[in-house]
Design a protein around this motif. Structure first.
Motif, PDB file in Angstrom:
ATOM      1  N   ARG A   1       0.860  -0.967   0.231  1.00  0.00           N
ATOM      2  CA  ARG A   1      -0.061   0.093   0.217  1.00  0.00           C
ATOM      3  C   ARG A   1       0.894   1.281  -0.145  1.00  0.00           C
TER       4      ARG A   1
ATOM      5  N   SER B   1       0.948   5.544  -0.485  1.00  0.00           N
ATOM      6  CA  SER B   1       0.201   6.595  -0.591  1.00  0.00           C
ATOM      7  C   SER B   1       1.163   7.995  -0.730  1.00  0.00           C
TER       8      SER B   1
ATOM      9  N   LYS C   1      -1.425  11.982   0.988  1.00  0.00           N
ATOM     10  CA  LYS C   1      -2.335  11.793   1.972  1.00  0.00           C
ATOM     11  C   LYS C   1      -2.094  10.845   2.975  1.00  0.00           C
ATOM     12  N   SER C   2      -2.941  10.537   4.004  1.00  0.00           N
ATOM     13  CA  SER C   2      -2.676   9.647   5.000  1.00  0.00           C
ATOM     14  C   SER C   2      -3.301   8.151   4.374  1.00  0.00           C
ATOM     15  N   LEU C   3      -2.540   7.225   5.331  1.00  0.00           N
ATOM     16  CA  LEU C   3      -3.150   5.681   4.846  1.00  0.00           C
ATOM     17  C   LEU C   3      -3.390   4.970   6.197  1.00  0.00           C
ATOM     18  N   GLU C   4      -4.357   4.427   6.309  1.00  0.00           N
ATOM     19  CA  GLU C   4      -4.573   3.617   7.583  1.00  0.00           C
ATOM     20  C   GLU C   4      -4.704   2.005   7.073  1.00  0.00           C
ATOM     21  N   VAL C   5      -3.854   1.241   7.873  1.00  0.00           N
ATOM     22  CA  VAL C   5      -3.836  -0.379   7.462  1.00  0.00           C
ATOM     23  C   VAL C   5      -5.079  -0.724   8.655  1.00  0.00           C
TER      24      VAL C   5
ATOM     25  N   ALA D   1       3.972  -0.743   3.716  1.00  0.00           N
ATOM     26  CA  ALA D   1       2.829   0.403   3.802  1.00  0.00           C
ATOM     27  C   ALA D   1       3.785   1.344   3.739  1.00  0.00           C
TER      28      ALA D   1
ATOM     29  N   VAL E   1       4.131   5.814   2.889  1.00  0.00           N
ATOM     30  CA  VAL E   1       3.662   7.144   2.768  1.00  0.00           C
ATOM     31  C   VAL E   1       4.649   8.231   2.682  1.00  0.00           C
TER      32      VAL E   1
ATOM     33  N   LEU F   1       0.817   7.426   8.661  1.00  0.00           N
ATOM     34  CA  LEU F   1       0.495   5.995   8.399  1.00  0.00           C
ATOM     35  C   LEU F   1       0.179   5.630   9.734  1.00  0.00           C
TER      36      LEU F   1
END
Length: 153
Positions: free
Chosen positions: A33, A35, A38-42, A51, A53, A58
């Motif tokens: 994942r 990004s 913008k923010s990323l949420e797992v 992951a 960002v 994150l």
């Protein structure tokens, strides 16, 4: 401890910073994942390889699992009950690992200073100022100054 290759990379970054403009392109695998801006949420139940960002935050939630959690100019947060099977890295940002979170690899934060936590829990904190400015911040600014031009594929 596996810090020698990391320190070599930081030294190389210092030696070449300002001399070479690097092209930045990130192409993830289907299990990644990525990004930018913008923010990323797992979320709980998700199992992610990497992951990453760029210029955002994150968050790895309780019950989620990632191999590595990397943030450039942002904050990475690992909640209690979340698992990182590899490393947590924050370049030009912060890393917050809650009590009860699992990080099986090392942690690296480069911002106001250099903060390393190895797999076995050993720590290294370096805070050096050059001309009144923290060296870690200078390195991060120089190495990361072109992050906005980075492409995510």
């Amino acid at each position: 401890m596996r810090w020698i290759p990391l320190l070599w990379v930081l030294n190389a970054g210092l030696a070449f910073a300002g001399e070479t403009k690097l092209e930045c392109s990130l192409k993830g695998d289907p299990d990644d994942r990525i990004s930018k801006g913008k923010s990323l949420e797992v979320r709980a139940g998700e199992v992610i390889k990497d992951a990453i960002v760029l210029e955002g935050d994150l968050v790895v939630r309780r019950g989620a699992s990632v191999k590595s959690a990397v943030v450039v100019r942002g904050t990475v947060t690992i909640e209690a009950g979340a698992m990182v099977r590899g490393s947590v890295v924050a370049l030009g940002g912060r890393a917050r690992v809650a009590p009860g979170a699992t990080v099986q690899g090392s942690r690296l934060v480069l911002d106001d200073g250099l903060h390393l936590v190895s797999e076995d829990g050993g720590t290294l904190d370096v805070a050096i100022s050059v001309g009144g400015e923290p060296l870690g911040k200078k390195i991060a600014a120089e190495v990361l100054k072109d992050v906005r031009a980075c492409r995510v594929e």
